[in-house]
Scaffold this motif. Structure first.
Motif, PDB file in Angstrom:
ATOM      1  N   ILE A  34      -8.212   6.068  -7.145  1.00 24.97           N
ATOM      2  CA  ILE A  34      -7.444   7.150  -7.781  1.00 24.97           C
ATOM      3  C   ILE A  34      -8.358   7.955  -8.691  1.00 24.97           C
TER       4      ILE A  34
ATOM      5  N   SER B 144      -9.232  -0.146   3.747  1.00 22.82           N
ATOM      6  CA  SER B 144      -7.814   0.198   3.580  1.00 22.82           C
ATOM      7  C   SER B 144      -7.083  -0.762   2.667  1.00 22.82           C
TER       8      SER B 144
ATOM      9  N   GLU C 296       1.077   4.168  -2.813  1.00 23.76           N
ATOM     10  CA  GLU C 296       0.852   5.567  -2.446  1.00 23.76           C
ATOM     11  C   GLU C 296       2.022   6.456  -2.891  1.00 23.76           C
ATOM     12  N   LYS C 297       3.265   5.937  -2.724  1.00 21.20           N
ATOM     13  CA  LYS C 297       4.445   6.714  -3.118  1.00 21.20           C
ATOM     14  C   LYS C 297       4.453   6.962  -4.630  1.00 21.20           C
TER      15      LYS C 297
ATOM     16  N   THR D  26      -7.185   1.390  -2.842  1.00 14.40           N
ATOM     17  CA  THR D  26      -6.926   2.820  -3.056  1.00 14.40           C
ATOM     18  C   THR D  26      -7.666   3.266  -4.313  1.00 14.40           C
TER      19      THR D  26
ATOM     20  N   ARG E 168       0.828  -1.204   0.000  1.00 17.78           N
ATOM     21  CA  ARG E 168       0.000   0.000   0.000  1.00 17.78           C
ATOM     22  C   ARG E 168       0.867   1.261   0.000  1.00 17.78           C
ATOM     23  N   LYS E 169       1.976   1.241   0.800  1.00 19.15           N
ATOM     24  CA  LYS E 169       2.866   2.404   0.840  1.00 19.15           C
ATOM     25  C   LYS E 169       3.568   2.611  -0.503  1.00 19.15           C
TER      26      LYS E 169
ATOM     27  N   GLN F 252       1.742   9.591  -5.615  1.00 20.77           N
ATOM     28  CA  GLN F 252       2.089  10.968  -5.248  1.00 20.77           C
ATOM     29  C   GLN F 252       3.047  11.616  -6.253  1.00 20.77           C
TER      30      GLN F 252
ATOM     31  N   HIS G  74      -6.151  10.871  -4.482  1.00 25.00           N
ATOM     32  CA  HIS G  74      -6.364   9.456  -4.180  1.00 25.00           C
ATOM     33  C   HIS G  74      -6.894   9.331  -2.743  1.00 25.00           C
ATOM     34  N   ARG G  75      -7.544   8.190  -2.483  1.00 24.18           N
ATOM     35  CA  ARG G  75      -8.098   7.939  -1.137  1.00 24.18           C
ATOM     36  C   ARG G  75      -8.223   6.439  -0.939  1.00 24.18           C
ATOM     37  N   LEU G  76      -8.317   6.041   0.351  1.00 25.16           N
ATOM     38  CA  LEU G  76      -8.577   4.630   0.640  1.00 25.16           C
ATOM     39  C   LEU G  76     -10.042   4.312   0.382  1.00 25.16           C
TER      40      LEU G  76
END
Length: 783
Positions: free
Chosen positions: A780, A775, A753-754, A778, A749-750, A757, A765-767
């Motif tokens: 987009i 969670s 997200e990276k 994600t 997930r990280k 970004q 973006h959001r969960l």
């Protein structure tokens, strides 16, 4: 260039025509200095300048040649310290204004004219000097009061004195009216006076400045205003002195810019000359010649520049390519001399930067020397006959002629014994041709009619004569020597037949053969011209037919496009109706209880599919499509809906003509005629039953899911898949997508997200929400 040639060919008359087209005195002076140039680069530039000016005139532009003065002498006087008067100063200002306007006009005209712009670039605007002159001198040539503070004060004093003098004199006219011839105040010798009756001279007292013709009236300056008049005269003298100071200052300022002003005058004169050449080209309906150094002249429908267009006869003239000499024969007043002068004058005009009166595409050579021996030039003073005069000129020509020369001989060898004259003429022609010069000669001698047939680089020509009307047509016939037509003319005039036949018996066999040959050539030429006219007529008819067919074809194409447009409008209406019906179905389904089974982004994608659907005209159906439309459909077959222009799958068969189909997230009942068979149902193994069809959207570029499942993937492989998927989703134009990465340790997930970004096209973006996977997902949104 030979001055005698310029005179004989009447080049000065062309200059006179050019002078009429100029707009200024300096332009006229430039035109009078115009002479033929011999450097082909200079001549080419002159021609290009004229052509650019002609294009400016074709734009229907008025060239701003306002008043221009030749201020050369004034500038010389200013340089040596001599004071310029107000008129001269105003002329300087006006010339500056004209130059500035010309420069601005050429720089701001719609198209680009590099040569004219280069010339105008030399003009120095000097706006400050023009403004200074106009500030101190009004349009009438008077120095204005505000030219200096001192002048303003002096003139105020003058007006005060004048007012006081008038007041005193008017008072006298009221009190002494009986002593005056008239109750007015007038001026004599720049002093205010009254008209006094002679007998009251002593009663008035003062100075007598004048008297009437009868002596009964004296113009007297009364004692009461003598001092005031003296003071006024002193003030007027001061005014003159201050005006001189102002003019001297302006003169010094003008002298400072003498060099720039002289260049301005030169440039204005040059531009005036160039535009005069262009205006003359318009009047003559002239064309720009293509220049060469090979001595080639090729003019179609060339006209003599000095003969009015309604009277001149145009001719095709060519020399310098296959042949270097033309021998023109024919009767007097037939146009031989006009042809010579046309060739010579057009050459001189072209080398002076003037366009020539001929059709477009004409060619002219740039010669170093042009010689002309034309006309009867007897000299009584020098005791020279016609023959001697011509021979003197020919001797001079023979001494100077070379391969860069054009030589024009009129009645070569005339004025002496015919046999000797003909022999001399042929010898002279041989000499000139051997020098590789270009030569055109006219003659009456029959011996020269055969000259062209025995020389490699010589062409015979003649001027046409109409035996029926007994008049020349003035047309130049290349390749055909002239006939005398004496017998035909005599017969038309009524000379008895037996006399004509008797005269023919005196002709030699050779003369008869030559005449017969010429007659045969003329007959062949006339037949060829008739065939050419017929060919031209057929060509014109063909061109007209082609134009008609093109018009019909354009009409057909226009109607076809109108039909296409109507079909598109009809398809658009049908599509709009389908969209509305589909929207109703979507709205109804969304209100159903099992709404939670559907994800929000799937509804948005379905709506996007409807909005982006466009009607496409099918201009012709393929044979396979026709066969496919006739095929009976089965459950699972892939089909295409004609109106929606979207592919889908048959999920239920109601009857032979009605089916239920799945298109994206929609189930639609459709008629068989609205469906096109694509392919049979896929193998069960090929389809993954784990995911519903609603999780995919079909597009013209292929099928891309609206969600990506990265669970179970290695970290590096997962990011590579994510990068490719994001690119594909952007190409499809999705507003949002879902990335399933699971919860696990949170490392994947990280990583997702990276990456998100750092991506420039991801808006946010959001969960996932409660019904979207929380969670472990994600969501987009793209920009």
């Amino acid at each position: 260039m030979n001055e005698r040639t310029l005179h004989v060919l009447e080049f000065n008359k062309v200059i006179d025509l050019l002078l009429e087209e100029t707009a200024s005195s300096v332009g006229k002076e430039a035109v009078q200095k115009l002479t033929p140039q011999t450097d082909i680069e200079i001549v080419q530039r002159l021609q290009n300048e004229t052509d650019e000016a002609l294009h400016v005139l074709m734009l229907d532009k008025t060239v701003p040649f306002s008043q221009v003065y030749d201020i050369t002498e004034s500038l010389k006087r200013s340089r040596i310290g001599s004071m310029l008067d107000t008129t001269e100063c105003l002329q300087v200002a006006q010339t500056i204004y004209t130059g500035r306007n010309l420069k601005s006009f050429i720089e701001n005209v719609e198209e680009s004219f590099p040569l004219l712009e280069e010339i105008a670039e030399e003009i120095t605007p000097l706006k400050f000097l023009e403004k200074e002159i106009k500030r101190k001198i009004d349009d009438h040539g008077d120095i204005v009061d505000d030219a200096s503070a001192k002048l303003r004060g002096i003139r105020q004093t003058i007006r005060t004195y004048e007012t006081r003098i008038r007041e005193r004199l008017q008072q006298l006219t009221r009190t002494k009216s009986k002593m005056l011839s008239d109750a007015i105040v007038t001026i004599r010798n720049n002093r205010y006076v009254l008209p006094v009756k002679h007998e009251y001279r002593s009663a008035i007292g003062g100075i007598v400045h004048d008297q009437s013709s009868s002596g009964q009236t004296l113009f007297m300056e009364p004692r009461a205003v003598i001092d005031l008049n003296n003071q006024l005269q002193q003030a007027i003298l001061q005014e003159k002195q201050e005006i001189d100071v102002i003019l001297q200052q302006l003169t010094s300022e003008i002298a400072t810019h003498e060099e720039s002003l002289l260049i301005n005058i030169k440039v204005i004169a040059n531009l005036d000359c160039i535009f005069a050449r262009a205006r003359l080209a318009v009047k003559m309906k002239a064309a720009k010649p293509t220049l060469n150094e090979q001595g080639i002249i090729d003019m179609k429908q060339a006209r003599h520049p000095l003969i009015p267009m309604e009277h001149v006869v145009a001719s095709d003239i060519a020399i310098g390519d296959d042949y270097h000499a033309i021998v023109i024969t024919g009767p007097n007043t037939g146009g031989k001399t006009v042809t010579l002068k046309t060739i010579g004058l057009c050459t001189l005009m072209a080398q002076s930067g003037l366009q020539i009166p001929a059709f477009d595409g004409c060619k002219l050579a740039v010669f170093n020397k042009v010689f002309a021996d034309i006309g009867d030039e007897q000299s009584i003073e020098q005791n020279l006959s016609t023959f001697s005069s011509h021979m003197t000129n020919i001797v001079n020509i023979m001494e100077q002629v070379d391969e860069k020369s054009l030589v024009l001989f009129d009645e070569l060898g005339a004025g002496t014994d015919p046999q000797e004259g003909a022999a001399l003429a042929m010898a002279i022609l041989d000499k000139v041709i051997n020098c590789e010069a270009r030569v055109v000669a006219t003659t009456h001698y029959p011996e020269l009619k055969a000259y062209g047939y025995n020389r490699e680089f010589v062409m015979n020509a003649s001027v046409e004569f109409d035996v029926e009307t007994l008049r020349p047509t003035y047309r130049l016939l290349m390749g055909v020597p002239g006939r005398s037509n004496a017998f035909e003319i005599s017969d038309r005039l009524g000379l008895r037949k037996e006399i004509i036949e008797h005269a023919k018996s005196y002709l030699g066999v050779d003369s008869k053969n030559v005449e017969n040959m010429i007659a045969a050539l003329e007959k062949s030429r006339n037949e060829a011209e008739k065939k050419l006219e017929e060919a031209n007529r057929i060509l014109e008819e063909s061109e007209q037919l082609r134009a008609d067919l093109q018009k019909e074809w354009n009409t057909f194409e226009q109607k076809k496009m109108e039909l296409y447009k109507k079909a598109e409008e009809k398809a658009e209406k049908a599509l709009q109706k389908a969209r509305e019906e589909a929207q109703i179905i979507v709205d109804e389904v969304r209100q159903m209880k099992d709404k939670a089974m559907w994800k929000e982004h799937e509804w948005i994608e379905a709506r996007k599919m409807l909005d982006e659907a466009q009607p496409e005209l099918v201009k012709g159906e393929k044979r396979e499509d026709v066969q496919a439309d006739q095929q009976e459909l089965e459950v699972g077959d892939e089909i295409k809906h004609k109106t929606l222009q979207q592919t889908g799958q048959v999920i239920e068969k109601k009857n032979k003509n009605e089916y239920v189909i799945q298109v994206g997230v929609m189930k639609i009942t459709a008629k068989r005629k609205d469906l096109v068979f694509v392919k049979k149902a896929k193998d069960e193994k090929a389809d993954s039953p784990s995911r519903p069809v609603s999780h995919m959207i079909s597009s013209r570029g292929g099928t891309v899911k609206t969600e990506l499942d990265l669970r179970g993937e290695r970290y590096e492989d997962a990011l590579l898949k994510l990068e490719k998927y994001i690119d594909d989703a952007l190409v499809q134009g999705y507003p949002r997508v879902t990335i399933i990465h699971g919860k696990g340790t949170g490392a994947l997930r990280k990583g997702v997200e990276k990456y998100i970004q750092s991506h420039p096209f991801i808006k946010s973006h959001r969960l996932g929400g409660q019904n979207e996977g929380g969670s472990g997902v994600t969501v987009i949104e793209f920009q």
